[in-house]
Design an enzyme around this catalytic site. Structure first.
Site, short mmCIF file in Angstrom:
data_model
loop_
_atom_site.label_atom_id
_atom_site.label_comp_id
_atom_site.label_asym_id
_atom_site.label_seq_id
_atom_site.Cartn_x
_atom_site.Cartn_y
_atom_site.Cartn_z
N GLU A 144 0.84 -1.21 0.00
CA GLU A 144 0.00 0.00 0.00
C GLU A 144 0.87 1.26 0.00
O GLU A 144 1.95 1.28 0.58
CB GLU A 144 -0.87 -0.02 1.26
CG GLU A 144 -1.76 1.20 1.46
CD GLU A 144 -2.44 1.21 2.81
OE1 GLU A 144 -3.48 1.86 2.92
OE2 GLU A 144 -1.91 0.57 3.75
N LYS B 99 -10.01 3.42 -1.11
CA LYS B 99 -10.06 2.75 0.19
C LYS B 99 -11.26 3.23 1.01
O LYS B 99 -11.42 4.42 1.26
CB LYS B 99 -8.75 3.02 0.93
CG LYS B 99 -8.59 2.29 2.25
CD LYS B 99 -7.24 2.64 2.86
CE LYS B 99 -6.98 1.93 4.18
NZ LYS B 99 -5.68 2.33 4.76
N CYS C 235 -5.54 -2.80 3.16
CA CYS C 235 -5.02 -2.68 4.53
C CYS C 235 -6.10 -2.73 5.62
O CYS C 235 -6.58 -3.80 5.97
CB CYS C 235 -4.17 -1.42 4.64
SG CYS C 235 -3.03 -1.45 6.06
#
Length: 262
Positions: free
Chosen positions: A40, A110, A147
């Site tokens: 990431e 995200k 993540c």
């Protein structure tokens, strides 16, 4: 098919980081990988400047992805990674991209920003508001996550209920008490929640733990890295997945409605 995860320590220099991505892409392609997941926030990182990733944000047609797209044209592999894309002055979106044949075939902003453990990602980053569609890689369906999404089973389950067989997770999992335990436990749990393969690539170095993992639908680690730069590979087999789902039909036995965004 062969699936791979690559990790390295992101530096403060975008070009250096792009070249390391290119190297991992070439290594994975040489091993015959159909899917490669990288960590990431790959543009830039510096321990004493937590905002450098956002300050270094580039558009999707910037120099960083241009170099990776050039490498992508050399193989048939799908490469997954995230970088920060400018959204407003001083702000960015943590954006996952999937590259294939030199093109961006999918992108995902995200959803879950890392506002935890004394870190506030939302201070400079804008959250996404859409669950991304699945992509297909070598006949298997792949769900996209990033993540901190790992801590929220709803996204993984939503992907699985839509037909995902593999979940990918670029990550920069911050070091701290019990954080390695959380990482390993959550990866196994999400695999078992969904009976999917998981390919998780973690940034390594002084701040983040590395420990990239490829997990089977039964929650077993098929390949794992420590905290050093490394490429790991394993095999994802659709028949093995379906056989395990026949033994453990959690997606069929569910009594709750499918997850949906608030």
């Amino acid at each position: 098919m062969i699936i791979a995860a690559g990790q390295f320590a992101v530096t403060p220099h975008c070009e250096t980081n792009a070249l390391r991505c290119v190297s991992l892409m070439a290594q994975a392609a040489e091993k015959g990988a159909a899917l490669l997941v990288l960590p990431e926030a790959l543009l830039a990182r510096q321990d004493d400047d937590p905002d450098l990733s956002v300050k270094s944000a580039q558009p999707l047609d910037g120099a960083f992805l241009t170099l990776l797209r050039e490498e992508s044209r050399k193989n048939n592999m799908t490469t997954i990674l995230t970088l920060h894309v400018p959204s407003a002055p001083g702000r960015a979106v943590n954006t996952l991209v999937a590259l294939r044949g030199g093109e961006i075939i999918a992108r995902y902003a995200k959803l879950h920003l890392y506002d935890a453990f004394s870190i506030q990602e939302s201070r400079r980053v804008d959250a996404g508001n859409v669950v991304p569609p699945l992509i297909e890689v070598a006949g298997m369906r792949v769900g996209l996550m990033t993540c901190y999404d790992l801590r929220f089973p709803e996204l993984a389950i939503a992907h699985a209920l839509q037909g995902a067989e593999i979940l990918v997770l670029p990550a920069a999992w911050v070091r701290g008490p019990l954080k390695e335990h959380h990482w390993a436990t959550l990866l196994a749990a999400r695999a078992l929640d969904t009976t999917c393969y998981i390919v998780a690539a973690g940034e390594c170095g002084t701040k983040n733990i590395g420990q990239s993992r490829i997990i089977s639908p039964s929650g077993v680690t098929l390949a794992g890295a420590d905290n050093a730069p490394q490429l790991i590979v394993a095999d994802a087999n659709g028949e093995v997945l379906q056989q395990f789902r026949a033994k453990l039909p959690v997606l069929v036995n569910r009594k709750f409605a499918p997850p949906q965004l608030l």
